[in-house]
Write a protein that holds these residues in place. Structure first.
Motif, PDB file in Angstrom:
ATOM      1  N   LYS A  33       0.821  -1.214   0.000  1.00  0.00           N
ATOM      2  CA  LYS A  33       0.000   0.000   0.000  1.00  0.00           C
ATOM      3  C   LYS A  33       0.853   1.261   0.000  1.00  0.00           C
ATOM      4  O   LYS A  33       0.538   2.235  -0.686  1.00  0.00           O
ATOM      5  CB  LYS A  33      -0.927   0.009   1.206  1.00  0.00           C
ATOM      6  CG  LYS A  33      -1.781   1.263   1.257  1.00  0.00           C
ATOM      7  CD  LYS A  33      -2.554   1.367   2.536  1.00  0.00           C
ATOM      8  CE  LYS A  33      -3.281   2.709   2.551  1.00  0.00           C
ATOM      9  NZ  LYS A  33      -3.700   3.071   3.877  1.00  0.00           N
ATOM     10  N   THR A  34       1.940   1.270   0.752  1.00  0.00           N
ATOM     11  CA  THR A  34       2.767   2.465   0.884  1.00  0.00           C
ATOM     12  C   THR A  34       3.361   2.904  -0.451  1.00  0.00           C
ATOM     13  O   THR A  34       3.273   4.063  -0.823  1.00  0.00           O
ATOM     14  CB  THR A  34       3.902   2.221   1.899  1.00  0.00           C
ATOM     15  OG1 THR A  34       3.324   1.782   3.122  1.00  0.00           O
ATOM     16  CG2 THR A  34       4.715   3.474   2.134  1.00  0.00           C
ATOM     17  N   SER A  35       3.947   1.972  -1.179  1.00  0.00           N
ATOM     18  CA  SER A  35       4.589   2.310  -2.450  1.00  0.00           C
ATOM     19  C   SER A  35       3.654   2.157  -3.648  1.00  0.00           C
ATOM     20  O   SER A  35       3.894   2.734  -4.704  1.00  0.00           O
ATOM     21  CB  SER A  35       5.821   1.429  -2.673  1.00  0.00           C
ATOM     22  OG  SER A  35       5.431   0.087  -2.891  1.00  0.00           O
ATOM     23  N   PRO A  65       6.732  -6.660   7.285  1.00  0.00           N
ATOM     24  CA  PRO A  65       5.487  -6.217   7.923  1.00  0.00           C
ATOM     25  C   PRO A  65       5.010  -4.904   7.305  1.00  0.00           C
ATOM     26  O   PRO A  65       5.814  -4.045   6.941  1.00  0.00           O
ATOM     27  CB  PRO A  65       5.892  -6.015   9.386  1.00  0.00           C
ATOM     28  CG  PRO A  65       7.070  -6.926   9.576  1.00  0.00           C
ATOM     29  CD  PRO A  65       7.799  -6.900   8.260  1.00  0.00           C
ATOM     30  N   GLY A  66       3.702  -4.767   7.176  1.00  0.00           N
ATOM     31  CA  GLY A  66       3.143  -3.549   6.598  1.00  0.00           C
ATOM     32  C   GLY A  66       1.722  -3.772   6.135  1.00  0.00           C
ATOM     33  O   GLY A  66       1.105  -4.793   6.416  1.00  0.00           O
ATOM     34  N   THR A  67       1.205  -2.790   5.387  1.00  0.00           N
ATOM     35  CA  THR A  67      -0.154  -2.844   4.867  1.00  0.00           C
ATOM     36  C   THR A  67      -0.104  -3.226   3.397  1.00  0.00           C
ATOM     37  O   THR A  67       0.652  -2.634   2.620  1.00  0.00           O
ATOM     38  CB  THR A  67      -0.854  -1.484   5.039  1.00  0.00           C
ATOM     39  OG1 THR A  67      -0.799  -1.113   6.413  1.00  0.00           O
ATOM     40  CG2 THR A  67      -2.303  -1.553   4.590  1.00  0.00           C
TER      41      THR A  67
END
Length: 89
Positions: A33-35, A65-67
């Motif tokens: 999601k971030t990139s 880990p992340g969205t």
């Protein structure tokens, strides 16, 4: 025909999802999601002739880990559907 991919859960680094109206050779990719960039691995290809089913995607060690969310692409690489966002611990 509207294609759908539904995120179900992440457990022990395995993503579970269900889908509707995805045909043979459709691909499901994991997107950060971030990139906004799709990950090169893992990629799951739909092999069932039935357009409804479920899938399990084992996350490799390089998935941090992340969205994330799942995106379904047809055999030509065109967008079909997007799942809800989810957290990978």
């Amino acid at each position: 025909m509207i294609s759908i991919i539904n995120f179900v859960e992440v457990e022990n680094r395995v993503v579970c999802a269900t889908y509707r109206n995805l045909m043979i050779k459709a691909k499901v990719v994991l997107v950060d999601k971030t990139s906004g960039a799709p990950l090169a691995d893992p990629v799951t290809t739909i092999a069932s002739p039935v357009p409804v089913g479920s899938l399990r995607i084992k996350l490799t060690d390089h998935v941090r880990p992340g969205t994330y969310f799942l995106v379904a692409l047809n055999g030509h690489g065109s967008y079909l559907a997007k799942s809800a966002e989810f957290e990978v611990p």
